[in-house]
Each structure stands twice: as C-alpha cells, then as structure tokens.
Design a protein around this motif. Structure first.
Motif, PDB file in Angstrom:
ATOM      1  N   GLY A 192      -6.096   8.210  10.189  1.00 14.69           N
ATOM      2  CA  GLY A 192      -6.636   7.040  10.874  1.00 14.69           C
ATOM      3  C   GLY A 192      -8.150   7.160  10.814  1.00 14.69           C
ATOM      4  O   GLY A 192      -8.707   8.227  11.143  1.00 14.69           O
ATOM      5  N   GLU A 211       0.672   8.614  11.471  1.00 14.28           N
ATOM      6  CA  GLU A 211      -0.632   8.252  10.896  1.00 14.28           C
ATOM      7  C   GLU A 211      -1.271   9.539  10.392  1.00 14.28           C
ATOM      8  O   GLU A 211      -1.586  10.431  11.185  1.00 14.28           O
ATOM      9  CB  GLU A 211      -1.507   7.618  11.985  1.00 14.28           C
ATOM     10  CG  GLU A 211      -2.784   6.968  11.479  1.00 14.28           C
ATOM     11  CD  GLU A 211      -2.524   5.701  10.665  1.00 14.28           C
ATOM     12  OE1 GLU A 211      -2.299   5.819   9.439  1.00 14.28           O
ATOM     13  OE2 GLU A 211      -2.515   4.609  11.254  1.00 14.28           O
ATOM     14  N   HIS A 256      -2.472  11.463   1.483  1.00 12.14           N
ATOM     15  CA  HIS A 256      -2.759  10.629   2.659  1.00 12.14           C
ATOM     16  C   HIS A 256      -1.463  10.191   3.342  1.00 12.14           C
ATOM     17  O   HIS A 256      -1.466   9.274   4.139  1.00 12.14           O
ATOM     18  CB  HIS A 256      -3.570   9.399   2.233  1.00 12.14           C
ATOM     19  CG  HIS A 256      -4.854   9.749   1.549  1.00 12.14           C
ATOM     20  ND1 HIS A 256      -6.070   9.719   2.196  1.00 12.14           N
ATOM     21  CD2 HIS A 256      -5.116  10.167   0.304  1.00 12.14           C
ATOM     22  CE1 HIS A 256      -7.023  10.091   1.359  1.00 12.14           C
ATOM     23  NE2 HIS A 256      -6.461  10.369   0.193  1.00 12.14           N
ATOM     24  N   ASP A 261       0.777  -1.227   0.000  1.00  9.75           N
ATOM     25  CA  ASP A 261       0.000   0.000   0.000  1.00  9.75           C
ATOM     26  C   ASP A 261       0.808   1.275   0.000  1.00  9.75           C
ATOM     27  O   ASP A 261       0.241   2.337  -0.134  1.00  9.75           O
ATOM     28  CB  ASP A 261      -1.110  -0.021   1.039  1.00  9.75           C
ATOM     29  CG  ASP A 261      -0.596  -0.060   2.450  1.00  9.75           C
ATOM     30  OD1 ASP A 261       0.578  -0.384   2.631  1.00  9.75           O
ATOM     31  OD2 ASP A 261      -1.379   0.220   3.367  1.00  9.75           O
ATOM     32  N   TYR A 282       6.831   2.116  -3.678  1.00  5.80           N
ATOM     33  CA  TYR A 282       6.821   2.298  -5.129  1.00  5.80           C
ATOM     34  C   TYR A 282       7.957   1.548  -5.753  1.00  5.80           C
ATOM     35  O   TYR A 282       9.106   1.764  -5.421  1.00  5.80           O
ATOM     36  CB  TYR A 282       6.859   3.792  -5.454  1.00  5.80           C
ATOM     37  CG  TYR A 282       5.635   4.427  -4.892  1.00  5.80           C
ATOM     38  CD1 TYR A 282       4.410   4.184  -5.488  1.00  5.80           C
ATOM     39  CD2 TYR A 282       5.676   5.139  -3.712  1.00  5.80           C
ATOM     40  CE1 TYR A 282       3.256   4.693  -4.948  1.00  5.80           C
ATOM     41  CE2 TYR A 282       4.528   5.649  -3.163  1.00  5.80           C
ATOM     42  CZ  TYR A 282       3.324   5.414  -3.782  1.00  5.80           C
ATOM     43  OH  TYR A 282       2.179   5.904  -3.239  1.00  5.80           O
TER      44      TYR A 282
HETATM   45  C1  KOT Z   1      -0.998   4.570   0.078  1.00  6.41           C
HETATM   46  C2  KOT Z   1      -0.057   4.740  -0.900  1.00  6.41           C
HETATM   47  C3  KOT Z   1       0.736   5.867  -0.910  1.00  6.41           C
HETATM   48  C4  KOT Z   1       0.579   6.807   0.061  1.00  6.41           C
HETATM   49  C5  KOT Z   1      -0.372   6.633   1.054  1.00  6.41           C
HETATM   50  C6  KOT Z   1      -1.145   5.526   1.053  1.00  6.41           C
HETATM   51  C7  KOT Z   1      -2.156   5.339   2.051  1.00  6.41           C
HETATM   52  C8  KOT Z   1      -2.452   6.133   3.102  1.00  6.41           C
HETATM   53  N1  KOT Z   1      -2.984   4.332   2.076  1.00  6.41           N
HETATM   54  N2  KOT Z   1      -3.793   4.445   3.059  1.00  6.41           N
HETATM   55  N3  KOT Z   1      -3.472   5.541   3.699  1.00  6.41           N
HETATM   56  C9  KOT Z   1      -4.259   5.942   4.841  1.00  6.41           C
HETATM   57  O1  KOT Z   1      -5.281   6.796   4.378  1.00  6.41           O
HETATM   58  C10 KOT Z   1      -6.251   7.030   5.356  1.00  6.41           C
HETATM   59  C11 KOT Z   1      -7.326   7.856   4.745  1.00  6.41           C
HETATM   60  O2  KOT Z   1      -6.923   9.159   4.575  1.00  6.41           O
HETATM   61  C12 KOT Z   1      -5.646   7.669   6.581  1.00  6.41           C
HETATM   62  O3  KOT Z   1      -6.634   7.735   7.564  1.00  6.41           O
HETATM   63  C13 KOT Z   1      -4.452   6.881   7.085  1.00  6.41           C
HETATM   64  O4  KOT Z   1      -3.795   7.574   8.100  1.00  6.41           O
HETATM   65  C14 KOT Z   1      -3.496   6.594   5.953  1.00  6.41           C
HETATM   66  O5  KOT Z   1      -2.452   5.757   6.380  1.00  6.41           O
END
Ligand code: KOT
Length: 834
Positions: free
Chosen positions: A680, A677, A378, A292, A295
C-alpha cells in the motif's frame, strides 16, 4: 551509425560549435520569456501575438525540455566516462502523471519560470493544468516505479528505466447513470514534449519460428529461425533529480514494422495487404492491459513482455560491449531489477544471448545470470502469480521455452540432491506446472534465477517466507529480503501541496528535508505549538477549498468545509473493501435518520469521498461503483441529512486527481483485509500530507504504527494471523445486527437496483464473506467513532496531523532506493559535476 568525423576532428568541431552557443541556457526572466516566445513561434508555430493557454503550455514545456536535455546529456556523458555499475529497472508499467511541475521543481527553476510567465501575462499553475496525465500503468506497482525513478535520479544512482510506450494508457473512467464505462486514453494526441524519439536506436525483436541444431566450429549449437520480426524504437524520457544535475533516462519502446521482415511479403503477396500487415506490428505497443492482476494467457500480452525485454536486453548488451570485452565483467557492471514477474522473460533472454549469440558455455552463462538478477514481487496471493501456458510460450518463443526447461531440469536435479525425492515439494517448486494445461510459473523462474527476492513491506516479506515462497525460503533463506515501499516527497508534498511545503520549510528552518526526509521528524518538537497549529489548519483549509471546488465543478454538489473530508481512493478491489466503507456510510445514514434533533446536533459532519477504477471485466468491482452512486443519490438528496453526511464518487482517479485530493483529506481509509495488501503506498502519500489514517494492520500500515504511534491512527479489524482462523469459523461466525441491517437495506431496495446488487450482497453474507466484512464491521464502526471523537477536539486532531507528517519520513522512496542500492544492487552514486 559511423561517426562522420574522427575523434580529433570531432573534438575541434565540438569546440567551434560551443563557441556558437551559449554554454548553458540562461534562467533569468528575459531569457526565459524569449525562449518561451521562440517556442511559440517556431515549435508550436503560432503567432507570438495570438496563442492560447494550451499553446503557451506547449511553448513552456519545450523551454523546460531544452534545459532538461542539457542536464540529461551531461549525465549520460558522465556515466559513460565513469562507467559505473548500473541498475536497469525493468517494469511493464510506469505511472508518471504530469511532468511539468515536477521537472521545474527538480531543476530548481520553478519560480523563475513562474515570474517569466507572469510578465507575459500567464499563470504558471493554469498552464500546468493543461498537461494531460501519462497513465502507462494500472495502480500501486506502476506509481511505485515512477516514485523510484525520481529517487534514483535524486540520489545520483546510475540507473536506466525500461518500459513500453503504450499508445493507449489506462482507460478513462466515465460514469454514466452510476455505471463505469471505459474510454480510450489516446494520450499522445496532442504530442508529448517530455519524450525524445530516437529513430536511430532501434532493435529487431523476433517471434515464432523454429529451433534447429547446427554445428559451429565443431560445437553443437541451437539456432532459432524466427518467423516474425518487428522493430523496437527507443523513446527517451529524461528524469531529473532534485538538487543535483543528474538526469537519468527512462527508455520506453514502441513497436514499428521491420523492413527486413516485410520485404518478403511484398515480393510474394499483394502490395496493399502487405502494407496493412505491416501496421499490425504496431499493435504490440498499442495498449496497456487494464486488468491489474488476472492472467488470461493472452498472446498479445506475452508479446508485449518479450518485446520490451528483448529490446532492453539488446540495449544493455550493446552498452556493455561498447567498453568491455569479457563477459565475466558483466555482473560488475550490470544489475537487472525485475519489477514483479512481468519482465521475467529477461532471464531466458539473457541466457539465450549468452549461449546462442555470445557462445558462452552453459556453466558460464548460468553463473552470470545468478549474479545479475533481482526480483521484487508485489503480490500476496498465489492466484496473483503469473503463469504462462507452455503451448503459448513454445509457439511464440520456442528457444526460450527450451532454455526454461533446461534451467528447470538443472534446478530439479540439484534440488533432489538437497531434499531427496519429496515429490510434493519438487512439484510445487518446479518452474513447470503440470496439469490439463501445462504452465510456466514465472514467479518460480524469477526466484530460482535471482540472487535476491524482495517483498514490499515487512509483513509481505513474512508472508512470502512462510506461505507463498516457503519452499524456496527453506532452501535459500539468504535470498529473501524486503524493502518497505516509499513514495517521493518531491511529487507528493513539494509539487502537490506547495503551501504545506512552505510551512514545513519555515518550521524546520530549512528546505533540506526535500532530499533528506529524516529531517521531517523535527516537526515533532512543535507538535503542540499554537502558532504552528494555526498555520497547519490554514494550509489544510486552503487544500480543502480546492478540493471542494473540484467536487462542485464535477458533480454540482456543494460540500461544507467544516465537515471531515474522509477519503478512500485506490483501485476498486474486493480485498480493498470499498464495500465496507459504503456499508459504514449506510449505517451512519441510518443512524442519523433515526436520531432526534438534539442528537443530530452532536453528529460530526462528513464528506465521504470514494474514487478508483475497476478493471473492465471485474463485475463485482463495477457493482461496488454503482452501489456507491445509488447510496450517494439517496443520501445527498435527503433533506433530513443536509450537511451531516455527503457521499461523492470522484471519477477517473489518476495521478493528477490524487495530487489534488490527497492534500485536502482530513481522514483516509485503508481497509484491506489483513494479509492482502502487499504494502500500500496511497497511505504514505496521505500520511505525508498530515492526513489521519483509519486502517487495518496490513502491509506498510503496520510499520506506520511503529513510526507515529497507535494513538495517532485509527486501527481496526482482524490481524493477518487471525484471518485464516476467522475464515474457518465461517458459518458459525456471528455477524453483528448492524451489519445484517445495512445489507438488508440494500437487498430490500432501499437504494433501488436490488436485483442488480443481489450477487454483491450474497458475496458478503453467510459462508461466502471471504474478505471478512461482517467479522470486521463492529471494529470498523468503533474506529470511525474514535475518528469522530478526535475530530471535534481540534487541538488534538491538529497535533495528530502534525505527528503523522512528522513520522512519515521512513516512507520516502529515497530510503527504499538507498536500501536497494546497498543491499540488493550493490551500486554506488555517480554524481555529475555542476
Ligand atoms: C499486478 C499484477 C500482478 C501482481 C501484482 C500486481 C500489483 C500489485 N499491482 N499493483 N500492486 C501493488 O503494488 C504496490 C507497490 O508495491 C503495493 O503497494 C500494493 O500493495 C500492491 O497491490
């Protein structure tokens, strides 16, 4: 396609057709039963005298789908007529989970269907369980997209979601001997009643090839001669709002071989090879990448990004051009939302279409770009920012690379005028990263080309402004906003916790909170009411029973309902510190072992539940899963411990498992090292369900403290601003003896597999404890002790639980979406008449 009849003829015919149909499908019990049986016989093609639960689910789903389609058609026609400004939500991931219950609830016909089914001898809930999850996403970001689609529909916003229709969703996690194994999730095996295949909505998507300079009407222009072409086919997924007729569209693209492109290979090559080659096209939308946030510069991933972006942009242009001639009106009709950088090639694609296909000047095209894009990140860490190797991009999308270079050239020239020749800063802000491997920084591209950059919590936004995008913030402070994330109460209370839903409605005297979440605050007035306490505890008990039954069915382990159900479920990541939880459990185990009988009587019994998937290539995360299993094995089989402590790992955590786990939790843990985070969202679901939080001051938890008060949460650990200093202290930092002792137990083989866990222990001891487990350990244990103390005081605990739910209103995605609509997208509701 050309319509077969002209408008007047069509209108007449439509009226005749309406006469042949009932205007809308009916929802009385007999009509519903007839409909379900009709689908058993004619859609599922089973005899109405013999069909099983799964077939009944399929027939039920099709009856629901019919009603959904009615509203979806009406909404699309209404939007077409009104022609409002629309927001196009571009996301590579949507984690929808199951749809049936959510849809019937939003349509307001759940009870009618439940009655009809019971008269046919079926139970609605049992049939709903037949549905598999749609897991077209990894975690937080993807589930956020799903929640936001629900809110967009409910708030009547004219929105379209765009994404990819992966054939294989996120892998299924299977645990063998405590180790994670990945299995494919071929989720379309049994058909998907919630999608509508639009065989006529297709667009060609081109890759590779060369760019040449040509003259058109005396003007020099660029012509991209692509080397490969595939077809994007639309699959529409109607998303119904609650308490409204509005049903918006989530359009997912699937790749198909393109006839045009392939004719050449048929003429020149071997027929069989040519057919096999055709199938390769489908691989573009075949699989969701499970890592997730790392890269790897994979070509297929880049192809996926461009494929979905190109099809979506063509669709958006087609819709715009249906009713508009002048591109200057584009920003009045179109807002493009980039869900992280994954769809950010859309910037170069829109620019390319405007320049090369619509022949606008650079100046006019650029002006449009700057008005339509908004970007939400994010990520917290610089390593999380996406980079695409220039060679890869130049080979796959040569024209896009040129455009990105041109954008960058103009930007850097402007920048020099503003900041002078500060080369360090110019280098940092450039879209192109120089080095052994040249990269395109997709985040810089997104920030430069968007009018608004959103963070997902207040702390996150602060970190963006002061660290990650400081250079950009100093230049354009007005661009930076934040929208604290939210989750939809429809899914996370109404669907997943029906008893709590009924209780809340009863005590508030209204169901209006389902779309006006601020009303939840009204529960505060009854936070000490003994009658509410009784009912509240009963609801929690019902949900704990459901969870306990699931645990027993899955692992054979019987757990005590008197114990505190303590849950940490989320993707496994070092920064989320599941390891801190496990070390805390080992410490608890060790303490109980060393207690005398009398002291043991005072121990608050716990059932510790951990769940989550590790990215397949993430070694350390996989070791954490194994550690959890070996520790569980030891504790759960220790007769000295009995019901005082149990540890369970819930495999294959996904949306539908979450819907069962969250309502049954007493306590939930959110342990990320402060500052890691971004927001979250799991915590918001737990909070809404009256579950107490044990958490660090990170992401959105900081804002939760403001809503429900510090006394109603168990906060611990270093604050974000202290983390850097703590890390610097490194070797001089004294870790508590308790911490060293539990790590030693692992190292010494107390739980077996000591060689395997050595690297895990090395990562958290000495100078390498990057996520500060040692530094936060004592504070963590204190917070845990405070939770124990509160739990034995039932009245206090129940009050805290009520106040948690009552204060969760701010964390509804309805609020988030409203803020986006007003402050970022500038769109208005467009409500379809009933
Ligand atoms: C995935 C790939 C690249 C960069 C970031 C991500 C990513 C971030 N995937 N999930 N997240 C989460 O997104 C949520 C929604 O905004 C947040 O609540 C959480 O803190 C992120 O870790």
């Amino acid at each position: 396609r050309k319509p077969r009849l002209d408008f007047a003829e069509r209108k007449g015919q439509a009226q005749r057709m309406l006469g042949l149909m009932d205007v809308f499908l009916k929802n009385d019990p007999i009509s519903l039963q007839k409909d379900i049986l009709h689908h058993v016989e004619y859609t599922v093609a089973r005899s109405r005298f013999s069909f099983d639960d799964f077939e009944a689910y399929q027939a039920l789903a099709h009856s629901v789908r019919d009603r959904l389609i009615e509203r979806w058609h009406d909404t699309l026609i209404h939007f077409k007529k009104e022609d409002p400004k629309r927001v196009y939500f571009l996301s590579l991931e949507f984690l929808m989970g199951r749809s049936l219950s959510n849809i019937v609830i939003n349509l307001g016909i759940r009870d009618q269907f439940a009655d009809a089914l019971s008269q046919l001898g079926f139970d609605f809930e049992v049939l709903a369980e037949q549905e598999g999850d749609a897991c077209l996403g990894n975690g937080g970001l993807a589930r956020l997209s799903a929640c936001q689609m629900d809110s967009l529909a409910t708030l009547d916003y004219p929105a379209v979601g765009y994404g990819l229709r992966y054939q294989y969703g996120l892998f299924r996690q299977v645990i063998v001997d405590g180790f994670q194994h990945e299995q494919p999730d071929y989720w379309l095996n049994f058909g998907n009643p919630w999608e509508i295949e639009r065989v006529h909505i297709t667009y060609p998507v081109k890759f590779y090839g060369t760019v040449t300079d040509e003259f058109l009407n005396g003007e020099k222009c660029k012509v991209w001669v692509p080397g490969e072409m595939v077809e994007a086919v639309a699959y529409d997924n109607p998303i119904p709002g609650y308490g409204t007729r509005n049903t918006i569209n989530l359009r997912l693209w699937a790749a198909k071989p393109s006839d045009q492109h392939d004719m050449e290979s048929f003429n020149t090559g071997d027929y069989v090879d040519a057919v096999v080659n055709r199938q390769r096209a489908e691989s573009i939308s075949s699989i969701l990448y499970p890592d997730d946030r790392s890269y790897q510069g994979k070509e297929l991933r880049l192809k996926q990004q461009y494929f979905f972006v190109s099809a979506s942009v063509q669709d958006i242009f087609r819709r715009f051009k249906d009713t508009h001639k002048k591109f200057d009106e584009f920003p009045e009709k179109v807002a493009l939302q980039l869900n992280d950088t994954h769809p950010s090639l859309a910037i170069a694609e829109v620019m390319r279409v405007l320049l090369d296909e619509e022949h606008l000047s650079w100046h006019r095209a650029w002006d449009i770009i700057c008005k339509i894009f908004s970007f939400t990140t994010h990520t917290v860490s610089p390593e999380g920012l996406e980079k695409i190797p220039v060679d890869l991009l130049g080979n796959l999308l040569p024209r896009h690379l040129q455009i990105i270079y041109d954008i960058n050239f103009n930007f850097v020239e402007e920048l020099k005028k503003m900041i002078g020749l500060d080369y360090d800063r110019l280098t940092r802000m450039s879209i192109v990263e120089e080095g052994a491997v040249k990269n395109i920084r997709m985040a810089n591209l997104s920030v430069i080309c968007s009018h608004t950059v959103n963070g997902v919590s207040r702390l996150h936004s602060e970190l963006l402004r002061t660290k990650l995008f400081k250079d950009f913030y100093d230049l354009w402070p007005h661009k930076f906003q934040y929208k604290t994330n939210g989750v939809t109460q429809r899914r996370w209370i109404v669907v997943s916790n029906p008893s709590l839903c009924a209780l809340i409605s009863k005590w508030l005297g209204t169901e209006a909170w389902i779309c006006d979440i601020d009303l939840l605050i009204g529960l505060r007035d009854s936070a000490t009411n003994a009658e509410l306490h009784q009912e509240w505890k009963m609801v929690k008990k019902v949900n704990k029973i459901r969870l306990a039954e699931y645990i027993e069915a899955m692992s054979g382990l019987k757990v005590s309902l008197d114990a505190m159900f303590d849950v940490q479920t989320k993707r496994i990541h070092e920064y989320k510190r599941q390891l801190l939880n496990i070390l805390g459990i080992i410490h608890r185990y060790d303490c109980i072992k060393n207690m005398d009988k009398n002291d043991r009587k005072k121990v608050v019994p716990r059932v510790c539940i951990i769940g989550g998937k590790a990215a397949p290539g993430y070694e350390i995360a996989k070791k954490i899963i194994k550690l959890c299993h070996v520790v569980a094995e030891k504790i759960n089989n220790d007769n000295d411990i009995g019901d005082l402590l149990k540890l369970v790992f819930i495999p294959d955590y996904n949306v539908s498992v979450a819907e069962m786990v969250i309502p049954g939790a007493d306590l939930s843990q959110h342990l990320s090292t402060a500052g890691h985070e971004a927001s979250g969202t799991g915590s918001m679901k737990f909070l809404m369900n009256g579950c107490l939080l044990l958490a660090t001051a990170d992401g959105s938890t900081i804002e939760m403290v403001e809503e429900i008060g510090q006394d109603n949460m168990f906060l611990f650990g270093a604050k974000a601003h202290e983390v850097v200093a703590l890390r610097k202290k490194g070797p001089t930092l004294k870790v508590p003896l308790q911490f060293s002792r539990v790590v030693r137990m692992i190292r010494d083989g107390h739980f077996g597999f000591e060689d395997y866990f050595k690297s895990l222990c090395d990562k958290i001891e000495g100078t390498s404890d990057y996520f500060l487990l040692g530094a936060d350990f004592m504070s963590y244990l204190e917070a845990q002790a405070a939770a124990d103390k509160a739990f034995v005081d039932e009245e206090r605990w129940t009050k805290m639980s009520i106040l948690s739910a009552a204060g969760s209103g701010r964390f509804s995605s309805d609020r988030t979406i409203q803020e986006y609509a007003e402050n970022t997208w500038d769109i208005q509701p467009c409500r379809c008449p009933f």
